[in-house]
Design a protein around this motif. Structure first.
Motif, short mmCIF file in Angstrom:
data_model
loop_
_atom_site.label_atom_id
_atom_site.label_comp_id
_atom_site.label_asym_id
_atom_site.label_seq_id
_atom_site.Cartn_x
_atom_site.Cartn_y
_atom_site.Cartn_z
N ASP A 95 14.35 11.06 13.23
CA ASP A 95 13.67 12.28 12.77
C ASP A 95 12.19 12.06 12.48
N ARG A 96 11.72 10.81 12.63
CA ARG A 96 10.32 10.54 12.28
C ARG A 96 9.37 11.00 13.38
N LEU A 146 4.75 11.05 3.20
CA LEU A 146 4.06 9.75 3.12
C LEU A 146 4.53 8.95 4.33
N ALA A 147 3.58 8.56 5.19
CA ALA A 147 4.00 7.91 6.44
C ALA A 147 3.26 6.60 6.67
N TYR A 148 3.98 5.65 7.24
CA TYR A 148 3.37 4.40 7.72
C TYR A 148 3.13 4.61 9.22
N ARG A 149 1.86 4.79 9.60
CA ARG A 149 1.55 5.15 10.99
C ARG A 149 1.26 3.93 11.85
N THR A 150 1.50 2.75 11.32
CA THR A 150 1.21 1.47 12.00
C THR A 150 -0.24 1.46 12.52
N ASP A 151 -0.48 0.78 13.67
CA ASP A 151 -1.83 0.81 14.26
C ASP A 151 -1.85 1.81 15.42
N ARG A 179 7.76 4.28 9.12
CA ARG A 179 8.51 4.62 7.92
C ARG A 179 7.92 5.92 7.37
N THR A 180 8.77 6.84 6.97
CA THR A 180 8.29 8.09 6.38
C THR A 180 9.19 8.45 5.20
N ALA A 190 0.84 -1.21 0.00
CA ALA A 190 0.00 0.00 0.00
C ALA A 190 0.88 1.26 0.00
N PHE A 191 1.95 1.22 0.77
CA PHE A 191 2.88 2.35 0.84
C PHE A 191 3.40 2.67 -0.57
#
Ligand code: ATP
Length: 474
Positions: free
Chosen positions: A269-270, A294-299, A276-277, A238-239
């Motif tokens: 720095d995230r 674009l960020a992976y914000r997990t749950d 992941r950003t 998806a990312f």
């Protein structure tokens, strides 16, 4: 019919405008004005004028078309800006949404510690002192005379209610909070299949320590955000999908690939919620800086809101009975930085008829005005009447057009070039039938090449319409 060729000489060294050039064009032509200017302005606020509003609407609409309407798995919301403050407690913003603030001991000016200018420290023999730097105050020039940095929370606070103990509420610092608040509403009302996403465009507020660089760093800004909910093991694909879509959008609005750079943000720095950003950075005149993220914000968010509210926010697959907390991919695009990047990307200078010409090479789909209609001469009633009727017919199909009969035709073209109008339509004596074979034809002038074509009014409508739908370019 015939094409008239006009010699153009491109001045290759003048393609990159300075910020002063863009700021002055934006103000002079009604794109962007400083906020509340007659009172001296308010730092970090700008107002959009008629052309700025039109440009912003086009950028938002295209974003919505690509990110939402072109897909079957996206749903829109428009959440309230004011929310229960528990939203921001649970999301970590009350404690964590801060920047390091540093104050100059001499002049008391405050800066973001990570943006203070430094230079390498040298000893008396002019040798570099390893790993040490001199901090310089941008305001008074004093060196290494700063207080210890402190964390400064950037959320704006206000009060809801008239009583003395009115509730403290926050102006949202990102639109994402409103999307998470509607995750359950969308599940319960639309019953989407998994994976799916929620999109929102709206204002956000950040009490930036040092607002600067025109509409780059504002205190009142606008964001276009998606929260895309996936199974934990599906986040990578998806990312990647959204990463590609962000490039498609950049291309559609005229941001060149060579000016857009992906920066893999280091863990230290995230943001506190991200695993992941990628920052999409743009080459502004003041340096390479973030345009979008674009960020992976997990749950992180759904788990935090489940804990904070006591309401279950898991997804239940009715068929497999599988239940899990979705993970989230978030493409986040600032509208104002997008406006700035498109203005900078579109700016061109060349030379035409021995005169300097400035034009904005907007893709027609985002150009604020799509076409200008004009009679060759304003003092010939028969020309004006015919031009008015062409204007009226065109406006029915393409509302974003303009009438201009001021000054000579060359000046009118230049004015339209400077605001990025892709087409100019001129009605002349041939349109009236002076040469019978040319009756009801007009000249269509193309902005970037200044070439003129003669064609029927019906053809003009379809050329302009196709161009703004992205079927052909100007
Ligand atoms: P920066 O590092 O520049 O402060 P950020 O990483 O805090 O930005 P995000 O929280 O990722 O920004 O916000 C998403 C998007 O919102 C940014 O990519 C940008 O387009 C926009 N944005 C954020 N802060 C501002 C601001 N102060 N003014 C204008 N746009 C902004």
């Amino acid at each position: 019919m015939g094409i008239v060729h006009i010699p153009i000489h491109t001045m290759s060294d003048t393609h990159e405008p300075s910020m002063e050039t863009i700021i002055s064009l934006a103000k002079r032509r009604g794109f962007v004005f400083p906020g509340s200017e007659i009172y001296g302005g308010l730092a970090g606020t700008y107002d959009y004028g008629p052309l700025g509003v039109a440009l912003k609407n086009n950028l938002r609409n295209l974003w919505w078309r690509i990110f939402v309407e072109s897909r079957d798995d996206m749903y829109g919301v428009d959440a309230a800006i004011l929310m229960n403050p528990k939203v921001w407690e649970a999301s970590g913003h009350v404690t964590g949404f801060s920047d390091p603030l540093i104050e100059c001991k001499k002049c008391k000016h405050r800066f973001r510690a990570d943006q203070v200018k430094t230079k390498p420290k040298k000893d008396k023999e002019d040798n570099l002192v390893r790993d040490e730097e001199v901090w310089i105050c941008e305001h008074c020039g004093s060196k290494n005379n700063m207080e210890e940095p402190q964390q400064f929370n950037m959320m704006f606070k206000t009060h809801a209610g008239a009583s003395e103990d009115a509730m403290t509420v926050y102006l949202r610092p990102e639109t994402a909070g409103g999307i998470f608040m509607n995750y359950k509403n969308i599940i319960d009302s639309v019953h989407p299949k998994f994976p799916f996403g929620i999109a929102q465009i709206g204002k956000a507020f950040r009490n930036e320590i040092a607002p600067r660089d025109f509409i780059f760093r504002l205190r009142e800004l606008e964001q276009m955000e998606v929260e895309y909910f996936v199974r934990p093991d599906e986040w990578e694909q998806a990312f990647e999908q959204w990463r590609i879509m962000m490039h498609e959008y950049a291309q559609a609005i005229g941001i060149k690939d060579s000016t857009l750079h992906e920066l893999e943000v280091l863990p230290k720095d995230r943001a506190h919620y991200s695993k992941r950003t990628i920052d999409f950075e743009f080459d502004y005149p003041f340096g390479r800086k973030e345009l979008w993220g674009l960020a992976y914000r997990t749950d992180f968010d759904l788990s935090a809101h489940e804990k904070g509210s006591g309401v279950e926010l898991k997804y239940l697959n009715e068929v497999t009975k599988e239940k899990f907390t979705p993970h989230v991919i978030e493409p986040s695009l600032g509208v104002d930085r997008t406006v700035l990047a498109t203005l900078l990307s579109a700016y061109r200078q060349d030379e035409m008829g021995n005169e300097k010409r400035v034009y904005l090479a907007f893709p027609p789909i985002i150009a604020p005005i799509k076409a200008m209609v004009s009679p060759l001469l304003r003092n010939k009633p028969e020309l004006v009447e015919k031009a008015r009727s062409v204007y009226k017919d065109l406006k029915k199909v393409i509302p974003q057009i303009m009438w201009d009969d001021n000054g000579n035709i060359g000046k009118r073209y230049r004015r339209q070039d400077e605001i990025g109008t892709p087409f100019c339509i001129t009605i002349d004596f041939d349109t009236l039938g002076e040469k019978p074979e040319l009756k009801d034809t007009v000249t269509l002038r193309h902005r970037d090449t200044a070439q003129q074509e003669r064609m029927s009014i019906t053809n003009v409508i379809s050329v302009v319409r196709d161009a703004i739908q992205g079927i052909t370019s100007s």
